[in-house]
Design a protein around this motif. Structure first.
Motif, PDB file in Angstrom:
ATOM      1  N   ALA A 125       2.139  24.522   4.564  1.00 14.28           N
ATOM      2  CA  ALA A 125       2.289  23.387   5.723  1.00 14.28           C
ATOM      3  C   ALA A 125       0.760  23.089   6.125  1.00 14.28           C
ATOM      4  CB  ALA A 125       2.929  23.735   6.953  1.00 14.28           C
ATOM      5  N   ALA A 126      -0.128  23.821   6.231  1.00 13.32           N
ATOM      6  CA  ALA A 126      -1.527  23.489   6.356  1.00 13.32           C
ATOM      7  C   ALA A 126      -2.187  22.607   5.281  1.00 13.32           C
ATOM      8  CB  ALA A 126      -2.198  24.759   6.794  1.00 13.32           C
ATOM      9  N   VAL A 127      -1.873  23.296   4.268  1.00 12.69           N
ATOM     10  CA  VAL A 127      -2.518  22.693   2.950  1.00 12.69           C
ATOM     11  C   VAL A 127      -1.776  21.415   2.681  1.00 12.69           C
ATOM     12  CG1 VAL A 127      -2.855  22.880   0.451  1.00 12.69           C
ATOM     13  CG2 VAL A 127      -3.340  24.941   1.631  1.00 12.69           C
ATOM     14  N   LYS A 128      -0.491  21.460   2.655  1.00 10.43           N
ATOM     15  CA  LYS A 128       0.207  20.024   2.637  1.00 10.43           C
ATOM     16  C   LYS A 128      -0.281  18.978   3.645  1.00 10.43           C
ATOM     17  CE  LYS A 128       4.591  17.681   2.320  1.00 10.43           C
ATOM     18  NZ  LYS A 128       4.070  16.501   2.343  1.00 10.43           N
ATOM     19  N   ALA A 129      -0.415  19.227   4.791  1.00 14.94           N
ATOM     20  CA  ALA A 129      -1.112  18.122   6.071  1.00 14.94           C
ATOM     21  C   ALA A 129      -2.295  18.176   5.515  1.00 14.94           C
ATOM     22  CB  ALA A 129      -0.936  18.859   7.237  1.00 14.94           C
ATOM     23  N   THR A 130      -3.101  18.885   5.106  1.00 15.97           N
ATOM     24  CA  THR A 130      -4.808  18.603   4.871  1.00 15.97           C
ATOM     25  C   THR A 130      -4.828  17.644   3.720  1.00 15.97           C
ATOM     26  OG1 THR A 130      -5.418  20.714   5.516  1.00 15.97           O
ATOM     27  CG2 THR A 130      -6.928  19.707   4.153  1.00 15.97           C
ATOM     28  N   VAL A 131      -4.040  17.851   2.296  1.00 13.01           N
ATOM     29  CA  VAL A 131      -4.100  16.912   1.304  1.00 13.01           C
ATOM     30  C   VAL A 131      -3.555  15.683   1.537  1.00 13.01           C
ATOM     31  CG1 VAL A 131      -3.321  16.736  -1.143  1.00 13.01           C
ATOM     32  CG2 VAL A 131      -4.226  19.073  -0.321  1.00 13.01           C
ATOM     33  N   ASP A 132      -2.200  15.532   2.422  1.00 14.05           N
ATOM     34  CA  ASP A 132      -1.749  14.259   2.553  1.00 14.05           C
ATOM     35  C   ASP A 132      -2.700  13.455   3.343  1.00 14.05           C
ATOM     36  OD1 ASP A 132       0.735  14.898   1.297  1.00 14.05           O
ATOM     37  OD2 ASP A 132       1.715  15.372   3.004  1.00 14.05           O
ATOM     38  N   ARG A 133      -3.299  14.066   4.381  1.00 16.06           N
ATOM     39  CA  ARG A 133      -4.233  13.392   5.357  1.00 16.06           C
ATOM     40  C   ARG A 133      -5.383  12.894   4.285  1.00 16.06           C
ATOM     41  NH1 ARG A 133      -3.636  11.059  10.455  1.00 16.06           N
ATOM     42  NH2 ARG A 133      -5.686  10.741  11.266  1.00 16.06           N
ATOM     43  N   ALA A 134      -6.065  13.786   3.737  1.00 15.94           N
ATOM     44  CA  ALA A 134      -7.062  13.329   2.695  1.00 15.94           C
ATOM     45  C   ALA A 134      -6.674  12.262   2.072  1.00 15.94           C
ATOM     46  CB  ALA A 134      -7.780  14.578   2.011  1.00 15.94           C
ATOM     47  N   GLY A 135      -5.454  12.237   1.389  1.00 20.97           N
ATOM     48  CA  GLY A 135      -5.076  11.149   0.414  1.00 20.97           C
ATOM     49  C   GLY A 135      -4.686   9.884   1.190  1.00 20.97           C
ATOM     50  N   ALA A 136      -4.394   9.909   2.485  1.00 23.05           N
ATOM     51  CA  ALA A 136      -4.049   8.607   3.062  1.00 23.05           C
ATOM     52  C   ALA A 136      -5.475   8.050   3.605  1.00 23.05           C
ATOM     53  CB  ALA A 136      -3.221   8.910   4.446  1.00 23.05           C
ATOM     54  N   THR A 137      -6.220   8.815   4.028  1.00 25.71           N
ATOM     55  CA  THR A 137      -7.648   8.447   4.412  1.00 25.71           C
ATOM     56  C   THR A 137      -8.513   7.811   3.286  1.00 25.71           C
ATOM     57  OG1 THR A 137      -7.884  10.068   5.911  1.00 25.71           O
ATOM     58  CG2 THR A 137      -9.813   9.199   5.513  1.00 25.71           C
ATOM     59  N   ALA A 138      -8.488   8.484   2.226  1.00 30.90           N
ATOM     60  CA  ALA A 138      -8.959   7.735   0.722  1.00 30.90           C
ATOM     61  C   ALA A 138      -8.386   6.596   0.512  1.00 30.90           C
ATOM     62  CB  ALA A 138      -8.878   8.991  -0.346  1.00 30.90           C
ATOM     63  N   THR A 139      -6.967   6.608   0.729  1.00 28.34           N
ATOM     64  CA  THR A 139      -6.354   5.175   0.449  1.00 28.34           C
ATOM     65  C   THR A 139      -6.625   3.910   1.435  1.00 28.34           C
ATOM     66  OG1 THR A 139      -4.445   6.545  -0.569  1.00 28.34           O
ATOM     67  CG2 THR A 139      -3.995   4.193   0.261  1.00 28.34           C
TER      68      THR A 139
ATOM     69  N   SER B 110       0.854  -1.099   0.210  1.00 25.00           N
ATOM     70  CA  SER B 110      -0.004  -0.101   0.039  1.00 25.00           C
ATOM     71  C   SER B 110       0.850   1.273  -0.010  1.00 25.00           C
ATOM     72  CB  SER B 110      -0.936   0.133   1.238  1.00 25.00           C
ATOM     73  OG  SER B 110      -0.285   0.215   2.376  1.00 25.00           O
ATOM     74  N   LYS B 111       1.919   1.299   0.670  1.00 26.30           N
ATOM     75  CA  LYS B 111       3.010   2.316   0.627  1.00 26.30           C
ATOM     76  C   LYS B 111       3.339   2.647  -0.740  1.00 26.30           C
ATOM     77  CE  LYS B 111       6.458   4.431   3.463  1.00 26.30           C
ATOM     78  NZ  LYS B 111       7.492   4.333   4.788  1.00 26.30           N
ATOM     79  N   ILE B 112       3.823   1.585  -1.263  1.00 23.75           N
ATOM     80  CA  ILE B 112       4.319   1.495  -2.856  1.00 23.75           C
ATOM     81  C   ILE B 112       3.459   2.077  -3.640  1.00 23.75           C
ATOM     82  CG2 ILE B 112       5.301   0.278  -4.641  1.00 23.75           C
ATOM     83  CD1 ILE B 112       6.588  -1.490  -2.641  1.00 23.75           C
ATOM     84  N   ALA B 113       2.315   1.556  -3.614  1.00 21.65           N
ATOM     85  CA  ALA B 113       1.104   2.066  -4.361  1.00 21.65           C
ATOM     86  C   ALA B 113       0.624   3.530  -3.969  1.00 21.65           C
ATOM     87  CB  ALA B 113       0.031   1.151  -4.314  1.00 21.65           C
ATOM     88  N   TYR B 114       0.973   3.790  -2.779  1.00 21.78           N
ATOM     89  CA  TYR B 114       0.513   5.400  -2.771  1.00 21.78           C
ATOM     90  C   TYR B 114       1.539   6.475  -3.251  1.00 21.78           C
ATOM     91  CZ  TYR B 114      -0.826   9.404   0.027  1.00 21.78           C
ATOM     92  OH  TYR B 114      -1.351  10.721   0.423  1.00 21.78           O
ATOM     93  N   LYS B 115       2.641   6.027  -3.341  1.00 22.69           N
ATOM     94  CA  LYS B 115       3.856   6.750  -4.003  1.00 22.69           C
ATOM     95  C   LYS B 115       3.458   7.630  -4.940  1.00 22.69           C
ATOM     96  CE  LYS B 115       7.500   6.219  -1.498  1.00 22.69           C
ATOM     97  NZ  LYS B 115       8.063   7.440  -0.460  1.00 22.69           N
ATOM     98  N   PRO B 116       2.859   7.223  -6.064  1.00 25.97           N
ATOM     99  CA  PRO B 116       2.506   8.261  -7.273  1.00 25.97           C
ATOM    100  C   PRO B 116       1.241   9.088  -6.866  1.00 25.97           C
ATOM    101  CG  PRO B 116       2.457   5.811  -7.801  1.00 25.97           C
ATOM    102  CD  PRO B 116       2.727   5.958  -6.431  1.00 25.97           C
ATOM    103  N   VAL B 117       0.136   8.490  -6.118  1.00 28.90           N
ATOM    104  CA  VAL B 117      -0.688   9.426  -5.732  1.00 28.90           C
ATOM    105  C   VAL B 117      -0.207  10.412  -4.840  1.00 28.90           C
ATOM    106  CG1 VAL B 117      -2.743   9.306  -4.449  1.00 28.90           C
ATOM    107  CG2 VAL B 117      -2.267   7.192  -5.767  1.00 28.90           C
ATOM    108  N   GLY B 118       0.690  10.062  -4.133  1.00 33.11           N
ATOM    109  CA  GLY B 118       1.151  11.098  -2.848  1.00 33.11           C
ATOM    110  C   GLY B 118       1.954  12.313  -3.915  1.00 33.11           C
ATOM    111  N   LEU B 119       2.807  11.798  -4.862  1.00 37.33           N
ATOM    112  CA  LEU B 119       3.314  12.755  -5.756  1.00 37.33           C
ATOM    113  C   LEU B 119       2.441  13.844  -6.293  1.00 37.33           C
ATOM    114  CD1 LEU B 119       6.362  10.677  -7.192  1.00 37.33           C
ATOM    115  CD2 LEU B 119       6.348  12.393  -5.518  1.00 37.33           C
TER     116      LEU B 119
END
Length: 88
Positions: A65-79, A4-13
């Motif tokens: 920082a706030a936008v990055k944290a929000t987007v990262d958290r939302a992406g992880a939750t969606a994953t 899941s971490k490997i699959a998330y890499k392109p999504v995270g980028l």
């Protein structure tokens, strides 16, 4: 490394690029709302004051920082919703 971490890499980028653009737009709007007619100053802008340069840098850093944290958290939750595992 988890699959899941490997699959998330392109999504995270991709999310990182989107969050950078979003944060930049939000910062420009916030700078205008503070009553500044000009674009935010660069650190080497000779005609701008120390206070103005440092205020712009602080505001920009906080927004990014706030936008990055929000987007990262939302992406992880969606994953997690899609795969059942947390990507981190």
């Amino acid at each position: 490394m988890k699959a899941s971490k490997i699959a998330y890499k392109p999504v995270g980028l991709a999310l990182g690029a989107v969050s950078g653009m979003l944060a930049g737009a939000l910062f420009k709007q916030a700078w205008k709302m503070l009553g500044h007619d000009q674009d935010a100053p660069d650190a080497t802008d000779e005609e701008r004051t120390w206070n103005e340069v440092l205020l712009a840098a602080t505001l920009q850093g906080a927004i990014f920082a706030a936008v990055k944290a929000t987007v990262d958290r939302a992406g992880a939750t969606a994953t997690r919703s899609l795969t059942g595992t947390w990507p981190g």
